[in-house]
Scaffold this motif. Structure first.
Motif, PDB file in Angstrom:
ATOM      1  N   MET A 138      10.710   7.551  -3.406  1.00 53.17           N
ATOM      2  CA  MET A 138       9.360   7.387  -3.918  1.00 53.17           C
ATOM      3  C   MET A 138       8.599   8.710  -3.970  1.00 53.17           C
TER       4      MET A 138
ATOM      5  N   CYS B 177       4.917   9.385  -1.909  1.00 52.85           N
ATOM      6  CA  CYS B 177       4.389   8.403  -0.968  1.00 52.85           C
ATOM      7  C   CYS B 177       4.625   8.944   0.435  1.00 52.85           C
TER       8      CYS B 177
ATOM      9  N   ILE C  54       4.672   7.324   3.173  1.00 52.86           N
ATOM     10  CA  ILE C  54       5.436   6.430   4.043  1.00 52.86           C
ATOM     11  C   ILE C  54       6.868   6.965   4.037  1.00 52.86           C
TER      12      ILE C  54
ATOM     13  N   HIS D 276       9.771   5.123   2.495  1.00 49.78           N
ATOM     14  CA  HIS D 276       9.631   4.994   1.037  1.00 49.78           C
ATOM     15  C   HIS D 276      10.071   6.283   0.344  1.00 49.78           C
TER      16      HIS D 276
ATOM     17  N   ILE E 157       0.851  -1.192   0.000  1.00 49.48           N
ATOM     18  CA  ILE E 157       0.000   0.000   0.000  1.00 49.48           C
ATOM     19  C   ILE E 157       0.886   1.241   0.000  1.00 49.48           C
ATOM     20  N   HIS E 158       0.534   2.248  -0.797  1.00 47.17           N
ATOM     21  CA  HIS E 158       1.252   3.529  -0.755  1.00 47.17           C
ATOM     22  C   HIS E 158       0.261   4.679  -0.722  1.00 47.17           C
TER      23      HIS E 158
HETATM   24 CU   LIG Z   1       5.111   3.892  -0.198  1.00 45.72          CU
END
Ligand SMILES: [Cu+2]
Length: 574
Positions: free
Chosen positions: A540, A530, A532, A535, A467-468
């Motif tokens: 990302m 993203c 996160i 990430h 999941i992102h």
């Molecule tokens: Cu991510």
């Protein structure tokens, strides 16, 4: 009398009489520093603001201007703060993204974030440099409606829940782990925190757990003691929820109580009644609940991990019905979240989030469509995340300044790719897993309508797709839809152009796509990434820029690094 004069007079009156006729300026003096704290009953070092963790909650009204004088008291590293969800119209240099909107503030230096909060809603703020969010740099930002305006729902009281995740290993070590070859993954958090408080070595609900954890024996004055929500029977309360997690996707539930979602990311929703809700990093919500249950009892509010195999206990707090004693533990077990990998449940939950009737609708057509493939890749053996096979590396000179002043060589001038190979199979690990570093910018024509299709794919390992949650700075976007597999032209028939929700964060589900639409109407350079944190740290993200020629004079303090610093010095010496 001209309207400008009336306005001026009104403001002068407001200053003298503390009248509420005009928007206010609100001033804050903040110092960011490391300090000892025990967020989950285990002493650690956290990033605090003015001696507080989480940082102070800001409350303002729509239309107010905030002045936050931020002094960096960290001994050896820079800092910035991003005001998550605030679009920064006219003040793109106050967005608080290192290398994008400004230079990091050096130790001992002060930067003034001055910006308008133009829209009521639930927001938060957090560090946006390295992994400073994981280190604890965050707090709540709540914007109430202007005096005289009304929310489209009623409530008797409100509570604020800022959710985060916590590791016992420090953020600097985590950074080194992630940048190593082979990469050392940071793993699941030790503890989930609610308003900066969680319990690591004991459980509030040990009575009900099968594990051997002991019952917490807290007096209430500990730094890790949970907040207790005290409520009166038969009232309606608003819960403001924001997730600042570095990694965890969450699910929140209130034992025996239904919740109605009414706001997300500062935009009103068609009321949506649920018994539990998913919350991804970077998202905010307001939910209403009514205290219509038996008043002689207390109830659990639980927060659990979703989307990754959980290795972190639930976070719990108590909903206390006055006059029942808050020390009476609820006699039912805490609510349990849907299974962590029940993505059908997640997809169904997310796709029912719709804009309140009467909300702004998206333009019917797009001018440009950018398709962004999300993959995990290798670069010289280092594990990275890449978008269309480019892993973002932030340059030394912030984009906003280098684009505004036409400084070549500040970043890659090669245009980043708009799409990825026709034959790429998103359901399998990439045949060629190598990718490249890049710092290019998606230059958007001012005031055009942009579609972004986020395409998920298999990660490096077979049968793994994560999941992102993607977050856009400077704009809200309409979430037009979610789909499974690879997006194609026919997928467009699944778009919701009638009442898609306006958000600033939207998730992509494993092996699926998510379609977003926004108008590039905010001059500046904006991160899209993203949420996160590890990430993003591994590349990302992408950068959008639009209308930068319309950006007014950028404060010098935002430019005091890289090529813009050189430019300023040359200007002074001329
Ligand atoms: Cu991510």
């Amino acid at each position: 009398m001209g309207s400008a004069r009336v306005f001026l007079l009104c403001c002068i009156l407001a200053i003298f009489f503390h009248s509420v006729l005009c928007a206010k300026s609100r001033h804050f003096k903040w110092e960011v520093e490391y300090m000892h704290w025990a967020p989950d009953c285990v002493e650690a070092v956290v990033m605090g603001i003015n001696g507080q963790f989480p940082g102070p909650t800001i409350r303002a009204r729509a239309g107010d201007t905030l002045h936050i004088e931020l002094t960096n008291k960290l001994p050896t590293e820079g800092v910035v703060i991003h005001w998550h969800g605030i679009r920064q119209f006219g003040t793109p240099w106050a967005d608080g993204t290192a290398s994008i909107s400004q230079c990091a503030i050096n130790p001992g230096e002060t930067f003034v974030y001055r910006f308008k909060v133009d829209k009521a809603g639930t927001y938060f703020y957090h560090g946006h440099y390295g992994m400073q969010r994981l280190a604890g740099l965050y707090g709540s930002l709540i914007v109430e409606v202007t005096d005289g305006e009304k929310e489209p729902f009623h409530y008797d009281g409100e509570f604020n829940l800022l959710l985060s995740d916590w590791w016992h290993k420090g953020s600097h070590e985590q950074e080194v782990d992630l940048s190593s070859n082979p990469m050392r993954w940071i793993g699941e958090p030790q503890t989930l925190l609610i308003n900066g408080r969680g319990q690591f070595n004991c459980s509030l609900a040990a009575l009900f757990s099968n594990s051997s954890s002991s019952q917490c024996n807290l007096r209430g004055s500990e730094q890790c003691a949970p907040n207790i929500l005290h409520v009166l029977p038969n009232k309606t309360y608003r819960l403001r929820i924001a997730s600042s997690t570095a990694l965890a996707s969450l699910n929140l539930a209130i034992g025996n109580h239904k919740m109605t979602l009414v706001e997300a990311d500062g935009n009103y929703l068609e009321p949506y009644s649920v018994s539990n809700m998913d919350i991804y990093s970077g998202e905010t919500y307001s939910v209403l609940f009514t205290t219509d249950q038996e008043g002689s009892k207390n109830y659990w509010i639980s927060v659990s991990v979703r989307g990754r195999e959980p290795n972190t206990p639930q976070a719990l707090i108590i909903l206390n019905y006055i006059p029942t004693s808050a020390s009476n533990l609820p006699n039912l077990p805490p609510p349990v979240a849907p299974l962590w990998n029940d993505y059908n449940y997640s997809r169904s939950f997310s796709s029912k989030i719709l804009a309140l009737r009467g909300s702004p609708k998206p333009p019917k057509k797009h001018d440009r469509r950018i398709i962004l493939l999300n993959t995990q890749n290798l670069i010289d053996g280092y594990t990275k995340w890449a978008i269309n096979n480019v892993s973002l590396v932030l340059p030394a000179t912030p984009y906003l300044g280098s684009i505004r002043y036409g400084l070549n060589n500040a970043f890659d001038h090669k245009r980043p790719p708009e799409n990825f190979g026709l034959n790429y199979d998103v359901s399998k690990p990439a045949p060629n897993q190598n990718s490249t570093y890049g710092s290019g910018v998606y230059m958007l024509n001012f005031n055009t309508t942009i579609d972004v299709i986020l395409q998920n794919a298999n990660a490096l390992r077979a049968n793994v797709s994560e999941i992102h949650p993607w977050h856009l700075h400077g704009h809200d976007f309409w979430v037009l839809g979610y789909g499974e597999g690879r997006f194609n032209e026919k997928s467009e028939t699944q778009f919701n152009l009638k009442n898609p929700p306006l958000r600033n964060t939207a998730v992509i589900f494993p092996y699926g796509w998510t379609a977003l639409r926004f108008v590039a109407d905010n001059p500046g350079a904006w991160a899209f990434h993203c949420h996160i944190e590890p990430h993003l740290h591994m590349g990302m993200g992408v950068v959008f820029a639009e209308g930068v020629q319309h950006v007014k004079k950028i404060p010098n303090e935002a430019l005091a690094c890289g090529l813009t610093a050189k430019m300023l010095m040359n200007n002074v010496h001329k």
